[in-house]
Design a protein around this motif. Structure first.
Motif, PDB file in Angstrom:
ATOM      1  N   ARG A  90      25.154  17.289  17.700  1.00 14.79           N
ATOM      2  CA  ARG A  90      26.045  18.360  18.166  1.00 14.79           C
ATOM      3  C   ARG A  90      26.353  19.330  17.033  1.00 14.79           C
ATOM      4  O   ARG A  90      26.473  20.534  17.265  1.00 14.79           O
ATOM      5  CB  ARG A  90      27.357  17.745  18.690  1.00 14.79           C
ATOM      6  N   ASP A  91      26.459  18.816  15.815  1.00 16.70           N
ATOM      7  CA  ASP A  91      26.911  19.612  14.689  1.00 16.70           C
ATOM      8  C   ASP A  91      25.772  20.162  13.839  1.00 16.70           C
ATOM      9  O   ASP A  91      25.871  21.264  13.301  1.00 16.70           O
ATOM     10  CB  ASP A  91      27.848  18.785  13.816  1.00 16.70           C
ATOM     11  N   ILE A  92      24.713  19.391  13.688  1.00 13.82           N
ATOM     12  CA  ILE A  92      23.603  19.844  12.846  1.00 13.82           C
ATOM     13  C   ILE A  92      22.559  20.599  13.650  1.00 13.82           C
ATOM     14  O   ILE A  92      21.762  21.345  13.074  1.00 13.82           O
ATOM     15  CB  ILE A  92      22.948  18.666  12.106  1.00 13.82           C
ATOM     16  N   GLY A  93      22.550  20.428  14.946  1.00 16.73           N
ATOM     17  CA  GLY A  93      21.570  21.091  15.791  1.00 16.73           C
ATOM     18  C   GLY A  93      21.974  22.509  16.150  1.00 16.73           C
ATOM     19  O   GLY A  93      23.058  22.981  15.793  1.00 16.73           O
ATOM     20  N   PRO A  94      21.118  23.215  16.897  1.00 16.70           N
ATOM     21  CA  PRO A  94      21.429  24.582  17.291  1.00 16.70           C
ATOM     22  C   PRO A  94      22.374  24.618  18.484  1.00 16.70           C
ATOM     23  O   PRO A  94      22.523  23.635  19.210  1.00 16.70           O
ATOM     24  CB  PRO A  94      20.058  25.135  17.689  1.00 16.70           C
ATOM     25  N   THR A  95      23.033  25.744  18.673  1.00 13.95           N
ATOM     26  CA  THR A  95      23.781  26.019  19.896  1.00 13.95           C
ATOM     27  C   THR A  95      22.892  26.895  20.764  1.00 13.95           C
ATOM     28  O   THR A  95      22.587  28.035  20.399  1.00 13.95           O
ATOM     29  CB  THR A  95      25.100  26.742  19.585  1.00 13.95           C
ATOM     30  N   PHE A  96      22.444  26.372  21.889  1.00 14.96           N
ATOM     31  CA  PHE A  96      21.469  27.079  22.713  1.00 14.96           C
ATOM     32  C   PHE A  96      22.134  28.132  23.597  1.00 14.96           C
ATOM     33  O   PHE A  96      23.271  27.970  24.065  1.00 14.96           O
ATOM     34  CB  PHE A  96      20.700  26.086  23.584  1.00 14.96           C
ATOM     35  N   LEU A  97      21.363  29.198  23.862  1.00 13.81           N
ATOM     36  CA  LEU A  97      21.817  30.341  24.641  1.00 13.81           C
ATOM     37  C   LEU A  97      20.757  30.717  25.670  1.00 13.81           C
ATOM     38  O   LEU A  97      19.577  30.411  25.492  1.00 13.81           O
ATOM     39  CB  LEU A  97      22.043  31.556  23.719  1.00 13.81           C
ATOM     40  N   HIS A 125      18.922  18.253   4.421  1.00 16.82           N
ATOM     41  CA  HIS A 125      18.017  18.392   5.559  1.00 16.82           C
ATOM     42  C   HIS A 125      18.760  18.847   6.812  1.00 16.82           C
ATOM     43  O   HIS A 125      18.242  19.646   7.599  1.00 16.82           O
ATOM     44  CB  HIS A 125      17.308  17.066   5.832  1.00 16.82           C
ATOM     45  N   ASP A 126      19.981  18.344   6.996  1.00 18.60           N
ATOM     46  CA  ASP A 126      20.738  18.700   8.205  1.00 18.60           C
ATOM     47  C   ASP A 126      21.074  20.184   8.247  1.00 18.60           C
ATOM     48  O   ASP A 126      21.227  20.762   9.323  1.00 18.60           O
ATOM     49  CB  ASP A 126      22.036  17.883   8.275  1.00 18.60           C
ATOM     50  N   SER A 127      21.178  20.830   7.083  1.00 22.18           N
ATOM     51  CA  SER A 127      21.536  22.245   7.064  1.00 22.18           C
ATOM     52  C   SER A 127      20.437  23.130   7.641  1.00 22.18           C
ATOM     53  O   SER A 127      20.689  24.292   7.971  1.00 22.18           O
ATOM     54  CB  SER A 127      21.863  22.691   5.637  1.00 22.18           C
ATOM     55  N   THR A 128      19.236  22.600   7.785  1.00 13.61           N
ATOM     56  CA  THR A 128      18.140  23.367   8.383  1.00 13.61           C
ATOM     57  C   THR A 128      17.728  22.824   9.756  1.00 13.61           C
ATOM     58  O   THR A 128      16.771  23.318  10.353  1.00 13.61           O
ATOM     59  CB  THR A 128      16.910  23.373   7.449  1.00 13.61           C
ATOM     60  N   MET A 129      18.451  21.815  10.228  1.00 12.33           N
ATOM     61  CA  MET A 129      18.069  21.187  11.493  1.00 12.33           C
ATOM     62  C   MET A 129      18.202  22.144  12.672  1.00 12.33           C
ATOM     63  O   MET A 129      17.393  22.116  13.616  1.00 12.33           O
ATOM     64  CB  MET A 129      18.925  19.942  11.732  1.00 12.33           C
ATOM     65  N   GLY A 130      19.229  23.005  12.674  1.00 11.50           N
ATOM     66  CA  GLY A 130      19.428  23.914  13.793  1.00 11.50           C
ATOM     67  C   GLY A 130      18.211  24.782  14.038  1.00 11.50           C
ATOM     68  O   GLY A 130      17.731  24.897  15.173  1.00 11.50           O
ATOM     69  N   ALA A 131      17.694  25.395  12.984  1.00 10.66           N
ATOM     70  CA  ALA A 131      16.521  26.249  13.128  1.00 10.66           C
ATOM     71  C   ALA A 131      15.291  25.429  13.517  1.00 10.66           C
ATOM     72  O   ALA A 131      14.446  25.887  14.310  1.00 10.66           O
ATOM     73  CB  ALA A 131      16.263  27.008  11.832  1.00 10.66           C
ATOM     74  N   HIS A 132      15.187  24.211  12.990  1.00  7.79           N
ATOM     75  CA  HIS A 132      14.026  23.368  13.296  1.00  7.79           C
ATOM     76  C   HIS A 132      13.995  22.985  14.773  1.00  7.79           C
ATOM     77  O   HIS A 132      12.966  23.136  15.442  1.00  7.79           O
ATOM     78  CB  HIS A 132      14.056  22.114  12.429  1.00  7.79           C
ATOM     79  N   VAL A 133      15.115  22.501  15.295  1.00  7.33           N
ATOM     80  CA  VAL A 133      15.159  22.100  16.703  1.00  7.33           C
ATOM     81  C   VAL A 133      14.983  23.316  17.616  1.00  7.33           C
ATOM     82  O   VAL A 133      14.300  23.249  18.642  1.00  7.33           O
ATOM     83  CB  VAL A 133      16.474  21.358  17.015  1.00  7.33           C
ATOM     84  N   ALA A 134      15.579  24.444  17.227  1.00  5.91           N
ATOM     85  CA  ALA A 134      15.387  25.661  18.008  1.00  5.91           C
ATOM     86  C   ALA A 134      13.908  26.013  18.093  1.00  5.91           C
ATOM     87  O   ALA A 134      13.403  26.412  19.156  1.00  5.91           O
ATOM     88  CB  ALA A 134      16.176  26.809  17.396  1.00  5.91           C
ATOM     89  N   GLY A 135      13.195  25.851  16.978  1.00  9.73           N
ATOM     90  CA  GLY A 135      11.768  26.123  16.981  1.00  9.73           C
ATOM     91  C   GLY A 135      10.997  25.172  17.875  1.00  9.73           C
ATOM     92  O   GLY A 135      10.088  25.590  18.611  1.00  9.73           O
ATOM     93  N   LEU A 136      11.346  23.888  17.826  1.00  5.99           N
ATOM     94  CA  LEU A 136      10.685  22.916  18.697  1.00  5.99           C
ATOM     95  C   LEU A 136      10.904  23.252  20.165  1.00  5.99           C
ATOM     96  O   LEU A 136      10.040  23.008  21.011  1.00  5.99           O
ATOM     97  CB  LEU A 136      11.212  21.506  18.412  1.00  5.99           C
TER      98      LEU A 136
END
Length: 346
Positions: A90-97, A125-136
């Protein structure tokens, strides 16, 4: 161009999901012993399997940890391998729109370990997780300078967002930001237009009560429908949250949403237990997760579990309420909502 200017907004959690994202616990300070880690992994897996009854689940797993994850998660949950530090998607991942035109986007907030909490497990690593999951997920990504986490916001999908002073305005995250600047950035990224601020979170979410987020909204209050909010209450005056909750309820009862509606406030009493491991507990039923056709609700082996389940059955009569024991997750610093992140359907 900001996400909102491009026509994107954050849907309410009850909107249809494409899938749920989670992260797999790995050895770190959150799970200091092998026994703690094993117990944590079982708890995370129980949540993942409960959600899988209703929608697809993808779990991000650190290299070398995926084989055990597969054993506990089963064959029908997707696993992707990637370096990570902790397991709070919830916190390290992206907020989807979404934009209503079949396109998916995501906000990648700045993450600094919940206010550079020295008790956290690190966040390289967690600080870049949002962009990574968004890309996936194939989402267009919007990076925000605001230090924020997904557990620090809750939206109604119609322009209103819930926030807390001690998260977005705390010196640990955004010391140089004014309330007006925070609101402008939140609205620019989420497509909201009205912020309702609560002064703080629950007592157990702050030092010296162990791991904490310094006041995340998602164990305090959450929208259940446009114009309706569920809020945590502590009936026992012996717990310091008794007074905290009274103030929160009063603020919410006097608040209006982005469309000018006075909020209907549904109070959900805390479990009867007050302390665990020498600290005030922040056990909360508000930290639930809505998925397609389901409500995954925190359980605590408490007589009020079924009372809370009844409240959510009334609020969501078309959904199945599933109780999952969350005590291990709360002992690690969060709850069911904290370890999940929804990817909405487009």
């Amino acid at each position: 161009m900001t996400a909102a200017a491009a026509g994107f907004r954050m849907p309410a959690e009850w909107a249809p999901h494409e899938r749920t994202w989670m992260a797999w616990p790995r050895p770190n300070l959150t799970f200091p012993t092998a026994e703690d880690l094993a117990e944590g992994r079982r708890a995370w897996a129980n949540v993942a399997r409960a959600i899988r009854r209703f929608e697809p689940v993808t779990v991000v797993c650190a290299p070398g940890q995926c084989e055990e994850a597969r054993e506990l998660l089963g064959e029908d949950i997707d696993i992707v391998e990637r370096d990570l530090d902790d397991a709070w998607m919830r916190d390290i991942g992206p907020t989807f729109l979404t934009n209503g035109q079949g396109e998916l986007a995501a906000v990648h907030w700045t993450f600094n370990g919940w206010g550079e909490n020295p008790e956290s497990a690190g966040w390289e690593h967690d600080s870049t997780m949002g962009a990574h999951v968004a890309g996936l997920a194939g989402a267009r990504t919007y990076a925000s300078r605001l230090v924020n986490e997904g557990g620090g916001i809750h939206v109604d999908g119609e322009g209103t967002v819930l926030l807390t002073d001690t998260v977005q305005l705390g010196p640990e995250r955004n010391p140089d930001w004014t309330r007006e600047q925070v609101e402008a950035e939140i609205h620019a990224q989420l497509g909201t237009t009205k912020a309702i601020w609560l002064p703080r979170g629950l007592t157990g979410d702050y030092p010296p009560n162990g791991f904490g987020t310094l006041g995340h909204i998602d164990i305090v209050a959450a929208f259940a429908a446009p114009g309706t909010v569920v809020v945590h209450t502590q009936p026992d005056p012996a717990h310091p949250d008794h007074e905290v909750c009274k103030e929160n309820v009063e603020i919410l009862k006097n608040a209006t949403d982005a469309r000018g509606r006075r909020l209907e406030v549904v109070e959900v009493p805390a479990p009867t237990v007050l302390e665990a491991d020498g600290h005030w507990v922040d056990y909360s039923y508000i930290n639930h997760y809505l998925c397609n056709g389901g409500v995954v609700l925190c359980a605590f082996g408490d007589e009020r579990d079924e009372i809370a389940a009844g409240v959510f059955r009334r609020l969501f009569p078309e959904r199945t309420v599933v109780l999952v024991d969350a005590r291990t997750i709360f002992a690690s610093g969060g709850g069911i909502h904290c370890i999940t992140q929804q990817q909405p359907e487009v």
